[in-house]
Design an enzyme around this catalytic site. Sequence first.
Site, PDB file in Angstrom:
ATOM      1  N   CYS A 134       3.666  -1.905  -4.861  1.00  0.00           N
ATOM      2  CA  CYS A 134       4.093  -0.617  -4.339  1.00  0.00           C
ATOM      3  C   CYS A 134       3.625  -0.531  -2.900  1.00  0.00           C
ATOM      4  O   CYS A 134       2.806  -1.327  -2.449  1.00  0.00           O
ATOM      5  CB  CYS A 134       3.448   0.531  -5.111  1.00  0.00           C
ATOM      6  SG  CYS A 134       3.897   0.552  -6.851  1.00  0.00           S
ATOM      7  N   GLY A 185       8.719  -2.188  -2.840  1.00  0.00           N
ATOM      8  CA  GLY A 185       9.187  -1.476  -4.024  1.00  0.00           C
ATOM      9  C   GLY A 185      10.552  -0.890  -3.780  1.00  0.00           C
ATOM     10  O   GLY A 185      10.743  -0.164  -2.810  1.00  0.00           O
ATOM     11  N   ASN A 191      -1.176   2.255  -4.829  1.00  0.00           N
ATOM     12  CA  ASN A 191      -0.740   0.859  -4.907  1.00  0.00           C
ATOM     13  C   ASN A 191      -1.853   0.088  -5.598  1.00  0.00           C
ATOM     14  O   ASN A 191      -3.005   0.152  -5.174  1.00  0.00           O
ATOM     15  CB  ASN A 191      -0.496   0.318  -3.491  1.00  0.00           C
ATOM     16  CG  ASN A 191      -0.206  -1.181  -3.471  1.00  0.00           C
ATOM     17  OD1 ASN A 191      -0.486  -1.843  -2.488  1.00  0.00           O
ATOM     18  ND2 ASN A 191       0.343  -1.729  -4.535  1.00  0.00           N
ATOM     19  N   GLY A 192      -1.477  -0.658  -6.639  1.00  0.00           N
ATOM     20  CA  GLY A 192      -2.492  -1.422  -7.373  1.00  0.00           C
ATOM     21  C   GLY A 192      -2.328  -1.170  -8.860  1.00  0.00           C
ATOM     22  O   GLY A 192      -1.355  -0.541  -9.294  1.00  0.00           O
ATOM     23  N   CYS A 241      -5.981  -9.873  -2.141  1.00  0.00           N
ATOM     24  CA  CYS A 241      -4.926 -10.663  -2.802  1.00  0.00           C
ATOM     25  C   CYS A 241      -4.296 -11.642  -1.806  1.00  0.00           C
ATOM     26  O   CYS A 241      -3.635 -11.229  -0.849  1.00  0.00           O
ATOM     27  CB  CYS A 241      -3.862  -9.716  -3.344  1.00  0.00           C
ATOM     28  SG  CYS A 241      -2.417 -10.585  -3.966  1.00  0.00           S
ATOM     29  N   TYR A 258       3.554 -14.077   0.083  1.00  0.00           N
ATOM     30  CA  TYR A 258       4.892 -13.572  -0.217  1.00  0.00           C
ATOM     31  C   TYR A 258       5.081 -12.069  -0.006  1.00  0.00           C
ATOM     32  O   TYR A 258       6.078 -11.649   0.571  1.00  0.00           O
ATOM     33  CB  TYR A 258       5.236 -13.934  -1.666  1.00  0.00           C
ATOM     34  CG  TYR A 258       6.500 -13.298  -2.183  1.00  0.00           C
ATOM     35  CD1 TYR A 258       7.747 -13.648  -1.667  1.00  0.00           C
ATOM     36  CD2 TYR A 258       6.462 -12.336  -3.197  1.00  0.00           C
ATOM     37  CE1 TYR A 258       8.910 -13.059  -2.150  1.00  0.00           C
ATOM     38  CE2 TYR A 258       7.626 -11.750  -3.683  1.00  0.00           C
ATOM     39  CZ  TYR A 258       8.838 -12.113  -3.153  1.00  0.00           C
ATOM     40  OH  TYR A 258       9.981 -11.527  -3.624  1.00  0.00           O
ATOM     41  N   CYS A 289      -1.053 -11.616 -13.104  1.00  0.00           N
ATOM     42  CA  CYS A 289      -1.899 -10.789 -12.239  1.00  0.00           C
ATOM     43  C   CYS A 289      -2.206  -9.486 -12.954  1.00  0.00           C
ATOM     44  O   CYS A 289      -1.341  -8.918 -13.606  1.00  0.00           O
ATOM     45  CB  CYS A 289      -1.173 -10.490 -10.933  1.00  0.00           C
ATOM     46  SG  CYS A 289      -2.118  -9.371  -9.868  1.00  0.00           S
ATOM     47  N   CYS A 306      -8.819 -13.215  -3.629  1.00  0.00           N
ATOM     48  CA  CYS A 306      -8.570 -13.441  -5.055  1.00  0.00           C
ATOM     49  C   CYS A 306      -7.575 -14.579  -5.200  1.00  0.00           C
ATOM     50  O   CYS A 306      -6.570 -14.632  -4.486  1.00  0.00           O
ATOM     51  CB  CYS A 306      -7.988 -12.166  -5.674  1.00  0.00           C
ATOM     52  SG  CYS A 306      -7.411 -12.402  -7.373  1.00  0.00           S
TER      53      CYS A 306
HETATM   54 FE1  SF4 Z   1      -3.029 -11.554  -5.908  1.00  0.00          FE
HETATM   55 FE2  SF4 Z   1      -2.828 -13.464  -7.759  1.00  0.00          FE
HETATM   56 FE3  SF4 Z   1      -5.146 -12.145  -7.444  1.00  0.00          FE
HETATM   57 FE4  SF4 Z   1      -3.006 -10.891  -8.448  1.00  0.00          FE
HETATM   58  S1  SF4 Z   1      -4.153 -12.597  -9.394  1.00  0.00           S
HETATM   59  S2  SF4 Z   1      -4.420 -10.096  -6.904  1.00  0.00           S
HETATM   60  S3  SF4 Z   1      -1.317 -11.854  -7.304  1.00  0.00           S
HETATM   61  S4  SF4 Z   1      -4.117 -13.514  -5.947  1.00  0.00           S
END
Ligand code: SF4
Length: 476
Positions: free
Chosen positions: A7, A39, A120-121, A262, A268, A410, A462
């Site tokens: 989002c 979104g 968002n999240g 992220c 992407y 995710c 992450c």
């Molecule tokens: Fe991003 Fe993948 Fe972590 Fe989800 S799991 S926050 S898509 S890096």
Amino acid sequence: MGFRDECGVVGVIMSPSRPPSDYPARLAYFALHSLQHRGQEGAGIVVAEPTAGADGAGALRDMKGLGLVAEVFTDRELMRTSAVAAVGHVRYSTAGEKNVRNVQPFTATVRGEQVAIAHNGNLTNANALKRELETRGTIFSTSSDTEVILHLMAQSVYGGSGDTQARLTDALGHVEGAYALCVLTLRELFAVRDPRGFRPLVLGRIASGEPAWMVASESCALDMVGAEVVREVEPGELIAIDRVTGSLRSLFPFPRQQRKACIFEHIYFSRANSDVFGRSVYMSRYRFGELLARSSPIPGGADYVLPVPDSGVAAALGFSAASGIPFQMGIMRSQYVGRTFIQPTQEIRDAGVKLKLSPVRCMIADKRVVVVDDSVVRGTTSRKIVRLLRGAGAKEVHLRIACPPIIGSCYYGVDTPNREELISFRLPADQQVCEWIGADSLGFLSLEAMQEFLGDEADDFCYGCFTGKYPVLPVD
Ligand code: SF4
């Protein structure tokens, strides 16, 4: 291609002496327009009108609907002269079904104060909290995890009437997972990021008249309206902006955590012209392409590097520069077809690839081509592309992917297929994936190369969907 965007959020708060032409809802509208890639299911804007309402007590007014930003709002709604602030949202249903009731921002009266929230999240303990709240008699009117925050605020014992900050802080103390929030009252705008900082949020200043502030998921939204980027909202930071006094307070009410931004925002999700987590998205993608060319050269060389448009373009340029193989736009993308994952069934999704992507025959026939894409999720799109290129006469098709193999879902606000649907989970060896897709060779960017590029910041990201090791384990 294939992970669904999450989002996008925006918040605007004007100074009392703003030029009359600066309508906050219109600024939010243009900002949301530039966040449309995050979104496309629905959009909403809530404006604060402190002098509206029959009793002069002021009102938060919402306008929202299913569809694209350009389809949802009217000029008349956006140019309400009494509006002084706005929050906005573009949505994909990462949690909750497709329904106009789930379109944000959500509004509620919390202990006498009107509040609007845009999120968002994804909260990783929303279901557990929801069950707990329901046993206390709470009635939910949406299936979105965001509503949990509003109910926790309503039931908070902290803060007197009008102390939204105390109640918001208390509510967020109970939730886990990912949130980048814009929260609006008649007087204040709050911008908050979770302590891990999974999702981006940036603070900007509108450069007209007295300081007027703006927050948005990406810097491209600020650029769109001519606002200057001030800085990121830090992980775990709560910023409160008071419209009447013009003050901006920054607080860190939650225990500090290691940042886990992220990395997919750079691969992407985010727009290439945005700076996200303090880095240029375009340059990240370009560098991923360069590194990929060095780690996965094409055996015997190739005639052209072709990007999968649009998100593979920057990586393909980097690949071309590092490999010396000329770059060509050998695959054209129709601008008039929605993203392939919007259609629910596999059959329609497959047809969607053909509707969307068309080969440029003169660049492909009798050529050895390298196709560069940002990621491979189910593998079906890559398989279709390889078939498309072979159908156009390609002698060899080599696939290069500018991120590591995706092996997990995710939990932090990205709508991903079940693990069992991920091609690199189903077929752990790259060679098996290559055979299934039908390419002559396949290469992924390694996690190590990506982390080397991120340097000292590598631990701040992450990589859960690549490693299966998640920074916050989901409770639900
Ligand atoms: Fe991003 Fe993948 Fe972590 Fe989800 S799991 S926050 S898509 S890096």
